[in-house]
Design a protein around this motif. Structure first.
Motif, mmCIF file in Angstrom:
data_model
loop_
_atom_site.group_PDB
_atom_site.id
_atom_site.type_symbol
_atom_site.label_atom_id
_atom_site.label_comp_id
_atom_site.label_asym_id
_atom_site.label_seq_id
_atom_site.Cartn_x
_atom_site.Cartn_y
_atom_site.Cartn_z
ATOM 1 N N VAL A 189 0.775 -1.059 0.052
ATOM 2 C CA VAL A 189 -0.047 0.166 0.163
ATOM 3 C C VAL A 189 0.805 1.002 0.089
ATOM 4 O O VAL A 189 0.537 2.348 -0.439
ATOM 5 N N SER A 190 2.007 1.249 0.465
ATOM 6 C CA SER A 190 3.127 2.262 0.664
ATOM 7 C C SER A 190 3.246 2.813 -0.993
ATOM 8 O O SER A 190 3.648 3.935 -1.021
ATOM 9 N N ALA A 191 3.112 2.045 -1.819
ATOM 10 C CA ALA A 191 3.379 2.402 -3.272
ATOM 11 C C ALA A 191 2.071 2.948 -3.993
ATOM 12 O O ALA A 191 2.213 3.499 -4.923
ATOM 13 N N GLU A 192 1.128 3.076 -3.130
ATOM 14 C CA GLU A 192 -0.132 3.453 -3.752
ATOM 15 C C GLU A 192 -0.078 5.194 -3.907
ATOM 16 O O GLU A 192 0.488 5.687 -2.727
ATOM 17 N N PRO A 193 -0.535 6.013 -4.850
ATOM 18 C CA PRO A 193 -0.545 7.465 -4.960
ATOM 19 C C PRO A 193 -1.222 7.891 -3.769
ATOM 20 O O PRO A 193 -0.964 9.015 -2.979
ATOM 21 N N GLU A 194 -2.220 7.201 -3.271
ATOM 22 C CA GLU A 194 -3.158 7.763 -2.215
ATOM 23 C C GLU A 194 -2.218 7.852 -0.918
ATOM 24 O O GLU A 194 -2.436 8.607 -0.145
ATOM 25 N N TYR A 195 -1.527 6.660 -0.652
ATOM 26 C CA TYR A 195 -0.600 6.693 0.465
ATOM 27 C C TYR A 195 0.617 7.748 0.629
ATOM 28 O O TYR A 195 0.819 8.122 1.450
ATOM 29 N N VAL A 196 1.112 7.770 -0.663
ATOM 30 C CA VAL A 196 2.085 8.913 -0.830
ATOM 31 C C VAL A 196 1.647 10.285 -0.741
ATOM 32 O O VAL A 196 2.459 10.960 0.116
ATOM 33 N N PHE A 197 0.711 10.604 -0.959
ATOM 34 C CA PHE A 197 -0.002 11.891 -1.003
ATOM 35 C C PHE A 197 -0.241 12.016 0.508
ATOM 36 O O PHE A 197 -0.110 13.141 1.202
ATOM 37 N N LYS A 198 -1.082 10.974 1.154
ATOM 38 C CA LYS A 198 -1.256 11.128 2.747
ATOM 39 C C LYS A 198 0.096 11.425 3.393
ATOM 40 O O LYS A 198 -0.030 12.189 4.418
ATOM 41 N N GLU A 199 1.027 10.765 3.040
ATOM 42 C CA GLU A 199 2.228 10.918 3.564
ATOM 43 C C GLU A 199 2.575 12.289 3.519
ATOM 44 O O GLU A 199 3.344 13.024 4.390
ATOM 45 N N ALA A 200 2.540 13.119 2.478
ATOM 46 C CA ALA A 200 2.936 14.499 2.353
ATOM 47 C C ALA A 200 1.933 15.139 3.065
ATOM 48 O O ALA A 200 2.324 16.324 3.385
ATOM 49 N N LEU A 201 0.678 14.882 3.208
ATOM 50 C CA LEU A 201 -0.192 15.674 3.922
ATOM 51 C C LEU A 201 0.225 15.786 5.318
ATOM 52 O O LEU A 201 0.275 16.848 6.081
ATOM 53 N N PHE A 202 0.830 14.651 5.903
ATOM 54 C CA PHE A 202 1.316 14.608 7.309
ATOM 55 C C PHE A 202 2.536 15.249 7.359
ATOM 56 O O PHE A 202 2.626 16.231 8.484
ATOM 57 N N GLU A 203 3.417 15.519 6.455
ATOM 58 C CA GLU A 203 4.662 16.012 6.566
ATOM 59 C C GLU A 203 4.470 17.342 6.505
ATOM 60 O O GLU A 203 5.104 18.559 7.021
ATOM 61 N N GLY A 204 3.211 17.933 5.777
ATOM 62 C CA GLY A 204 2.847 19.440 5.459
ATOM 63 C C GLY A 204 1.828 19.838 6.579
ATOM 64 O O GLY A 204 1.478 21.222 6.577
ATOM 65 N N GLY A 205 1.744 19.267 7.596
ATOM 66 C CA GLY A 205 0.803 19.532 8.995
ATOM 67 C C GLY A 205 -0.596 19.715 8.386
ATOM 68 O O GLY A 205 -1.364 20.742 8.879
#
Length: 333
Positions: A189-205
């Motif tokens: 699931v970490s390769a899913e675009p959905e996961y990648v952008f959620k990770e970016a949302l976390f890093e961006g607060g």
């Protein structure tokens, strides 16, 4: 047809001059017209001299006209995914991000609301096809992801309600699950675009910004639509099934943002029933997927906020059967 109705402001943006076809045109004709405006956006990104970027709130008229024309010919995301050229979609999104970059440094305070709305509406439409999302999720596009997240986060905190709501819609399009083409979901699931952008949302607060956008308009007359949009995004971050394809740290942060300062509990008593019902569903999903400590914190918040007593009174004595039914469910929760 699978896409959300446009608000009055967005309808005002879609002037007859931007339409190449009548409103009753076939889906094939709408798709062809949409492709024309997409090619214009994709070509404009190559000019290199467009206002935007560091030019504060200046938006190029040609980009605005192409965005309005794109929004004037909406088609379902699945059709866009199959018919539009992936490279052109990616370059059109890049063009819009360049224009937004000049605004988000000031939180969209100084820009024209209708211009920013046109840019965000076209951006959401393109992101909903998932074609550009897959391209932006590649490792080498991390800088573009960060720029986009920063722009949308600033849009959420904009004093202009329409801009904040449209920013919520764009975030939702970024992280909504699935591929319109119907492809198989990978095991990782970490390769899913959905996961990648959620990770970016976390890093961006982003979770804190979503909670702040709700709290900022919780008592305002025009905040219900924004709150519903923000709750929809937080639901996909904090509750299953969206939480199953998200970094654990992001799920934890989303839950904390909702529980902090009794935010989601206070919405149970909101005068707009759809907002209260959405908060109830979200709270129920959080309760079912959280540990005992977080649940106890939410129980204490519900008692100290008075939500339990208000819904108990409504469940027993409200004259409207629908209101009694909603309050009974909330009291049970």
């Amino acid at each position: 047809e699978g896409h959300r109705p446009m608000s009055l402001l967005r309808l005002a943006e879609v002037m007859p001059a931007q339409r190449l076809l009548g409103w009753g045109a076939s889906q094939e004709a709408q798709t062809a017209a949409q492709g024309i405006f997409l090619k214009r956006l994709a070509a404009l990104v190559d000019v290199g001299l467009l206002p935007g970027g560091g030019d504060f709130d200046v938006a190029h008229p040609a980009v605005l006209a192409a965005c309005r024309g794109l929004a004037a010919h909406p088609v379902p995301p699945a059709v866009m995914h199959k018919t539009l050229d992936a490279r052109e979609v990616d370059r059109a999104v890049e063009c819009i991000i360049q224009q937004l970059r000049g605004n988000f440094g000031k939180g969209f305070d100084s820009g024209q609301e209708t211009e920013t709305a046109a840019l965000l509406t076209a951006l959401t439409l393109l992101l909903s096809s998932k074609t550009a999302v897959a391209a932006l999720a590649k490792p080498e596009r991390k800088g573009d992801r960060q720029t986009l997240i920063a722009a949308l986060r600033a849009g959420l905190l904009s004093p202009q309600a329409e801009v904040a709501t449209l920013s919520c819609d764009a975030v939702d399009a970024l992280i909504s699950p699935g591929d319109p083409s119907g492809g198989n979901t990978p095991k990782d699931v970490s390769a899913e675009p959905e996961y990648v952008f959620k990770e970016a949302l976390f890093e961006g607060g982003m979770c804190a910004s979503l909670a702040a956008a709700i709290r900022k308009r919780v008592t305002g007359p025009s905040g219900a639509i924004l709150m519903l949009a923000a709750l929809r995004v937080l639901d996909s971050l904090a509750a299953p099934p969206g939480a199953l394809v998200a970094p654990p740290d992001l799920v934890r942060e989303a839950k904390q943002a909702l529980v902090f300062d009794r935010l989601v509990v206070s919405l149970l008593s909101h005068r707009c029933r759809p907002v209260a019902a959405a908060a109830s569903r979200l709270l129920s999903a959080i309760v079912e997927s959280s540990d005992t400590l977080l649940i106890r914190d939410m129980q204490g918040a519900a008692l100290s906020d008075g939500a339990v007593l208000r819904h108990l009174k409504s469940a027993l004595f409200d004259l409207d059967p629908a209101e009694r039914s909603v309050s009974r469910r909330m009291s049970a929760l």
